[in-house]
Motif scaffolding. Structure first.
Motif, PDB file in Angstrom:
ATOM      1  N   ARG A 273      12.319  22.995  31.366  1.00  0.00           N
ATOM      2  CA  ARG A 273      10.861  23.319  31.980  1.00  0.00           C
ATOM      3  C   ARG A 273      10.069  23.904  31.028  1.00  0.00           C
ATOM      4  NH1 ARG A 273      13.355  25.283  37.551  1.00  0.00           N
ATOM      5  NH2 ARG A 273      13.399  23.477  38.579  1.00  0.00           N
ATOM      6  N   VAL A 274      10.611  24.845  30.195  1.00  0.00           N
ATOM      7  CA  VAL A 274       9.975  25.414  29.146  1.00  0.00           C
ATOM      8  C   VAL A 274       9.337  24.492  28.026  1.00  0.00           C
ATOM      9  CG1 VAL A 274       9.829  27.136  27.160  1.00  0.00           C
ATOM     10  CG2 VAL A 274      11.126  27.740  29.450  1.00  0.00           C
ATOM     11  N   ALA A 275      10.173  23.557  27.554  1.00  0.00           N
ATOM     12  CA  ALA A 275       9.924  22.529  26.849  1.00  0.00           C
ATOM     13  C   ALA A 275       8.872  21.598  27.016  1.00  0.00           C
ATOM     14  CB  ALA A 275      11.416  21.693  26.203  1.00  0.00           C
ATOM     15  N   GLU A 276       9.057  21.345  28.220  1.00  0.00           N
ATOM     16  CA  GLU A 276       8.200  20.269  28.852  1.00  0.00           C
ATOM     17  C   GLU A 276       6.713  20.980  29.007  1.00  0.00           C
ATOM     18  OE1 GLU A 276       9.415  18.864  32.639  1.00  0.00           O
ATOM     19  OE2 GLU A 276      10.873  17.400  31.905  1.00  0.00           O
ATOM     20  N   SER A 277       6.536  22.136  29.538  1.00  0.00           N
ATOM     21  CA  SER A 277       5.335  22.585  29.873  1.00  0.00           C
ATOM     22  C   SER A 277       4.745  23.021  28.382  1.00  0.00           C
ATOM     23  CB  SER A 277       5.294  23.713  30.559  1.00  0.00           C
ATOM     24  OG  SER A 277       6.085  24.790  29.764  1.00  0.00           O
ATOM     25  N   GLU A 278       5.340  23.545  27.425  1.00  0.00           N
ATOM     26  CA  GLU A 278       4.857  23.764  25.915  1.00  0.00           C
ATOM     27  C   GLU A 278       4.534  22.527  25.081  1.00  0.00           C
ATOM     28  OE1 GLU A 278       7.651  26.310  24.076  1.00  0.00           O
ATOM     29  OE2 GLU A 278       7.442  28.178  25.369  1.00  0.00           O
ATOM     30  N   PHE A 279       5.552  21.608  25.311  1.00  0.00           N
ATOM     31  CA  PHE A 279       5.058  20.258  24.477  1.00  0.00           C
ATOM     32  C   PHE A 279       3.751  19.505  24.984  1.00  0.00           C
ATOM     33  CE2 PHE A 279       6.064  15.874  23.804  1.00  0.00           C
ATOM     34  CZ  PHE A 279       5.925  15.732  22.402  1.00  0.00           C
ATOM     35  N   TYR A 280       3.854  19.408  26.263  1.00  0.00           N
ATOM     36  CA  TYR A 280       2.669  18.688  26.733  1.00  0.00           C
ATOM     37  C   TYR A 280       1.356  19.483  26.747  1.00  0.00           C
ATOM     38  CZ  TYR A 280       5.892  15.079  27.940  1.00  0.00           C
ATOM     39  OH  TYR A 280       7.061  14.102  27.868  1.00  0.00           O
ATOM     40  N   LEU A 281       1.531  20.666  26.877  1.00  0.00           N
ATOM     41  CA  LEU A 281       0.257  21.600  26.336  1.00  0.00           C
ATOM     42  C   LEU A 281      -0.117  21.355  24.903  1.00  0.00           C
ATOM     43  CD1 LEU A 281      -1.522  23.765  27.517  1.00  0.00           C
ATOM     44  CD2 LEU A 281       0.012  25.506  26.677  1.00  0.00           C
ATOM     45  N   GLN A 282       0.609  21.415  24.039  1.00  0.00           N
ATOM     46  CA  GLN A 282       0.467  21.331  22.744  1.00  0.00           C
ATOM     47  C   GLN A 282      -0.285  19.932  22.399  1.00  0.00           C
ATOM     48  OE1 GLN A 282       3.981  21.805  20.347  1.00  0.00           O
ATOM     49  NE2 GLN A 282       4.062  24.019  20.480  1.00  0.00           N
ATOM     50  N   GLN A 283       0.313  19.046  22.845  1.00  0.00           N
ATOM     51  CA  GLN A 283      -0.250  17.508  23.026  1.00  0.00           C
ATOM     52  C   GLN A 283      -1.648  17.614  23.609  1.00  0.00           C
ATOM     53  OE1 GLN A 283       1.104  14.884  21.707  1.00  0.00           O
ATOM     54  NE2 GLN A 283       3.104  15.622  21.353  1.00  0.00           N
ATOM     55  N   ALA A 284      -1.902  18.157  24.823  1.00  0.00           N
ATOM     56  CA  ALA A 284      -3.400  18.303  25.371  1.00  0.00           C
ATOM     57  C   ALA A 284      -4.111  19.002  24.462  1.00  0.00           C
ATOM     58  CB  ALA A 284      -3.217  18.878  26.418  1.00  0.00           C
ATOM     59  N   ASN A 285      -3.851  19.894  23.712  1.00  0.00           N
ATOM     60  CA  ASN A 285      -4.739  20.587  22.891  1.00  0.00           C
ATOM     61  C   ASN A 285      -4.935  19.986  21.654  1.00  0.00           C
ATOM     62  OD1 ASN A 285      -5.089  22.809  24.811  1.00  0.00           O
ATOM     63  ND2 ASN A 285      -3.467  24.010  24.185  1.00  0.00           N
TER      64      ASN A 285
END
Length: 73
Positions: free
Chosen positions: A60-72
């Motif tokens: 869950r941590v990896a998914e939220s951080e990874f896709y947040l980085q992708q969006a930013n």
């Protein structure tokens, strides 16, 4: 690559389905798995020895951080 007929493609897909093949990993998939390994390391969790709770947490941590980085980006 030459054009294949629909029948040829369906035949190849049927063979692959029996063998259980999957599509090759995309560049994004590879980046995500590399990031997932970093998150496991950050929390000092060994994936093969992780409990279900630990594994779910890291995922869950990896998914939220990874896709947040992708969006930013």
């Amino acid at each position: 690559m030459s054009e294949m007929s629909r029948e040829d493609l369906l035949r190849i897909e049927a063979i692959g389905n029996k063998q259980g093949w999957v599509a090759p990993l995309t560049h994004e998939d590879k980046e995500y798995f590399a990031y997932l390994r970093k998150v496991f390391k950050r929390y000092n969790i060994v994936p093969s020895k992780a409990t279900r709770l630990e594994y779910d947490f890291v995922t869950r941590v990896a998914e939220s951080e990874f896709y947040l980085q992708q969006a930013n980006a």
